[in-house]
Design a protein around this motif. Structure first.
Motif, PDB file in Angstrom:
ATOM      1  N   SER A  86      11.749  70.518  16.321  1.00 59.01           N
ATOM      2  CA  SER A  86      11.280  69.221  16.821  1.00 59.01           C
ATOM      3  C   SER A  86       9.804  68.970  16.528  1.00 59.01           C
ATOM      4  O   SER A  86       9.293  67.882  16.796  1.00 59.01           O
ATOM      5  CB  SER A  86      11.511  69.125  18.340  1.00 59.01           C
ATOM      6  N   PHE A 134      21.356  75.270  26.596  1.00 60.34           N
ATOM      7  CA  PHE A 134      20.681  74.005  26.301  1.00 60.34           C
ATOM      8  C   PHE A 134      20.837  73.028  27.459  1.00 60.34           C
ATOM      9  O   PHE A 134      19.869  72.385  27.885  1.00 60.34           O
ATOM     10  CB  PHE A 134      21.263  73.438  25.011  1.00 60.34           C
ATOM     11  N   LEU A 177      13.526  71.063  29.003  1.00 63.02           N
ATOM     12  CA  LEU A 177      13.584  70.077  27.929  1.00 63.02           C
ATOM     13  C   LEU A 177      13.854  68.718  28.554  1.00 63.02           C
ATOM     14  O   LEU A 177      14.605  68.624  29.532  1.00 63.02           O
ATOM     15  CB  LEU A 177      14.699  70.401  26.930  1.00 63.02           C
ATOM     16  N   SER A 206      21.884  71.354  15.666  1.00 66.41           N
ATOM     17  CA  SER A 206      21.215  72.661  15.731  1.00 66.41           C
ATOM     18  C   SER A 206      21.397  73.465  14.450  1.00 66.41           C
ATOM     19  O   SER A 206      21.688  74.656  14.492  1.00 66.41           O
ATOM     20  CB  SER A 206      21.741  73.461  16.930  1.00 66.41           C
ATOM     21  N   ARG A 226      16.860  62.768  20.876  1.00 64.90           N
ATOM     22  CA  ARG A 226      17.571  63.783  20.088  1.00 64.90           C
ATOM     23  C   ARG A 226      18.355  64.709  21.006  1.00 64.90           C
ATOM     24  O   ARG A 226      19.546  64.969  20.792  1.00 64.90           O
ATOM     25  CB  ARG A 226      16.568  64.580  19.257  1.00 64.90           C
ATOM     26  N   TYR A 227      17.686  65.209  22.041  1.00 60.54           N
ATOM     27  CA  TYR A 227      18.357  66.127  22.960  1.00 60.54           C
ATOM     28  C   TYR A 227      19.456  65.413  23.747  1.00 60.54           C
ATOM     29  O   TYR A 227      20.505  65.993  24.037  1.00 60.54           O
ATOM     30  CB  TYR A 227      17.332  66.748  23.909  1.00 60.54           C
ATOM     31  N   PHE A 277      26.022  69.188  19.894  1.00 59.48           N
ATOM     32  CA  PHE A 277      24.992  70.221  19.890  1.00 59.48           C
ATOM     33  C   PHE A 277      25.004  70.972  18.558  1.00 59.48           C
ATOM     34  O   PHE A 277      23.950  71.227  17.962  1.00 59.48           O
ATOM     35  CB  PHE A 277      25.214  71.203  21.046  1.00 59.48           C
ATOM     36  N   ALA A 309      15.683  65.166  28.204  1.00 56.19           N
ATOM     37  CA  ALA A 309      16.772  64.532  27.453  1.00 56.19           C
ATOM     38  C   ALA A 309      17.028  63.139  28.000  1.00 56.19           C
ATOM     39  O   ALA A 309      17.066  62.932  29.215  1.00 56.19           O
ATOM     40  CB  ALA A 309      18.042  65.379  27.546  1.00 56.19           C
ATOM     41  N   VAL A 364      16.916  77.363  22.581  1.00 57.00           N
ATOM     42  CA  VAL A 364      15.961  76.343  23.009  1.00 57.00           C
ATOM     43  C   VAL A 364      14.646  76.482  22.247  1.00 57.00           C
ATOM     44  O   VAL A 364      14.031  75.485  21.837  1.00 57.00           O
ATOM     45  CB  VAL A 364      15.738  76.421  24.531  1.00 57.00           C
ATOM     46  N   CYS A 380      17.935  71.301  29.911  1.00 58.13           N
ATOM     47  CA  CYS A 380      17.768  69.858  30.133  1.00 58.13           C
ATOM     48  C   CYS A 380      17.844  69.514  31.614  1.00 58.13           C
ATOM     49  O   CYS A 380      17.099  68.646  32.102  1.00 58.13           O
ATOM     50  CB  CYS A 380      18.834  69.088  29.347  1.00 58.13           C
ATOM     51  N   LEU A 419      15.121  75.124  18.792  1.00 60.59           N
ATOM     52  CA  LEU A 419      15.138  73.659  18.801  1.00 60.59           C
ATOM     53  C   LEU A 419      13.731  73.100  18.920  1.00 60.59           C
ATOM     54  O   LEU A 419      13.405  72.068  18.312  1.00 60.59           O
ATOM     55  CB  LEU A 419      16.018  73.145  19.944  1.00 60.59           C
TER      56      LEU A 419
END
Length: 478
Positions: A47, A455, A464, A73, A58-59, A69, A466, A40, A459, A43
């Motif tokens: 970003s 990931f 994150l 990545s 994107r996520y 994924f 998404a 994470v 989310c 990532l």
């Protein structure tokens, strides 16, 4: 040039390849590297400097599957590979060589070829990073498509053996013959062993012939008086200052006070200077009609990418894609001393890598610098470009496609590096290298599944954000 002036004999080069096994024995190529990291956080690093409102998209696209994924990545994979041994044979590599980054496109002579088609991460680096990225993608995709671990292993094995066989052939070819080597669809049709394989090639040719600038025009744009305007379709396509824009009001692009004509006149002049004189003369026969932001791919979502619609004096279209180029993940993580030398413009880096690795490149491929110093590369949008639909491939189909990708990668490496004798000698004739890459692919797939769960949890928890394409499109529904 004779040997005294620095050219080693074929025999000496083969011996150098065998000697490289002492630096990195083939059996050690199964190592996945440094996985003591948080995917994470990596990532988040990748970003940075992207359009903030598009990072959740994107996520969201990466959430679709472990393979999605993996596609998004590349930074995680490069970080991990930096902790592995390599043979010491370094040259221009793709940097993001997963199986979805291969496809068909037209040469300047309009012949359809199969080759690598994405070079955002290209840089000087260890050749093993590319074949490992490919083997890992086949292992991840095979599991994602429900073919099972054994079939996934077979695909990684087939890609590596194909790379090995063709690299051995290229080691025997002259420099000029290798430079002109192409994997054409006509050649693929003749080499196909099954009726289904030949049908797939013919369908691919038919699809490519339908993807021209002329056929795209009514699909992507509307006539406005004597000109054309690109049609908004958020979140995928939108005008930067339009009502459907996803660019934040405080973004640096929104703060620019110059009008579009002034900005793009300077940018197009810079781009034209990167083309050969005859291609710049061809470009000069087109006038700019419209510009819109376009969201592309999985890993590239949020990078600044524009579609330029131009027309000639007959009103015939030319679609160009202007895409931001930032630091390559290979350049970020490759060991000091093997980073690219003499190229400081990332747009030029992409163009240089593409021209060097592809059998034939887009005649409109070039680079430019934006008004705010961001670096871009330019290419045609979609013209006769096709890619495989992975979901349509059964076990045998995926295995055959794996072999084709291995062949294309061997050709690209042999041309770009001029090191086919060394690589072929390093790999040797046995199955030892292919077996190591199968073990690598299996371990990589397991690590990707763990990273994907981390990931997904980020989310779900809100660590994150998404969002899917459908979610974001709904924001603009009446």
């Amino acid at each position: 040039m004779n040997q005294a002036q620095g050219v080693q004999s074929w025999r000496e080069r083969r011996e150098a390849g065998r000697a490289a096994r002492r630096r990195a024995p083939r059996a050690t190529q199964d190592a996945i590297g440094n996985v003591a990291r948080d995917p994470v956080e990596l990532l988040r690093i990748s970003s940075e400097r992207r359009v903030a409102a598009l990072v959740p998209l994107r996520y969201g696209r990466m959430l679709a599957s472990p393979f999605a994924f993996y596609r998004g990545s590349a930074i995680v994979h490069a970080h991990d590979l930096a902790g592995t041994l390599d043979s010491g044979i370094h040259f221009q590599i793709c940097g993001d060589c997963h199986l979805a980054n291969f496809g068909g496109f037209a040469t300047p002579e309009r012949a359809l070829v199969f080759d690598l088609n994405d070079f955002d991460e290209t840089s000087r680096g260890p050749w093993e990073w590319d074949i490992k990225r490919l083997a890992g993608s086949l292992s991840v995709a095979g599991r994602h498509l429900g073919h099972g671990p054994l079939s996934a292993d077979e695909c990684a094995f087939e890609a590596t053996q194909s790379y090995q066989r063709h690299m051995a052939e290229y080691a025997e070819m002259s420099a000029l013959d290798l430079w002109h080597e192409r994997i054409t669809f006509a050649r693929m049709h003749d080499l196909a062993r099954t009726d289904d394989g030949r049908r797939r090639v013919r369908r691919g040719i038919a699809r490519a012939l339908r993807r021209t600038h002329g056929t795209m025009l009514p699909k992507l744009a509307d006539r406005t008086g004597d000109g054309w305007r690109i049609r908004d379709a958020p979140p995928a396509v939108f005008h930067i200052r339009g009502t459907s824009s996803l660019i934040d009001p405080d973004d640096e692009w929104m703060a620019m006070t110059h009008d579009r004509s002034t900005l793009f006149t300077a940018l197009m002049r810079d781009y034209a200077a990167s083309l050969t004189p005859e291609r710049a003369a061809l470009l000069a026969q087109f006038a700019l009609q419209d510009v819109a932001f376009k969201v592309v791919g999985v890993g590239s979502v949020g990078t600044r990418c524009l579609v330029l619609l131009l027309t000639d004096h007959h009103g015939k279209p030319l679609f160009l894609q202007l895409k931001e180029a930032s630091m390559s993940v290979v350049a970020r993580y490759a060991k000091a001393g093997i980073r690219e030398r003499g190229i400081t413009h990332d747009g030029l880096r992409v163009v240089h890598g593409q021209r060097l690795m592809q059998a034939a490149s887009d005649p409109f491929l070039g680079w430019a610098t934006g008004a705010l110093g961001r670096t871009f590369y330019v290419r045609q949008l979609r013209d006769m470009k096709i890619s495989v639909e992975l979901e349509t491939l059964d076990k045998d189909g995926l295995r055959r496609y794996a072999g084709l990708c291995g062949w294309a990668l061997a050709r690209a490496h042999a041309k770009a590096g001029g090191c086919a004798p060394e690589i072929s000698a390093y790999i040797g004739r046995s199955e030892r290298f292919a077996e190591a890459l199968v073990r690598y692919g299996r371990a990589c797939a397991q690590q990707v599944e763990q990273d994907y769960e981390r990931f997904r949890a980020a989310c779900r928890s809100g660590e994150l954000e998404a969002r899917t394409d459908a979610d974001m499109a709904a924001d603009f529904s009446p």
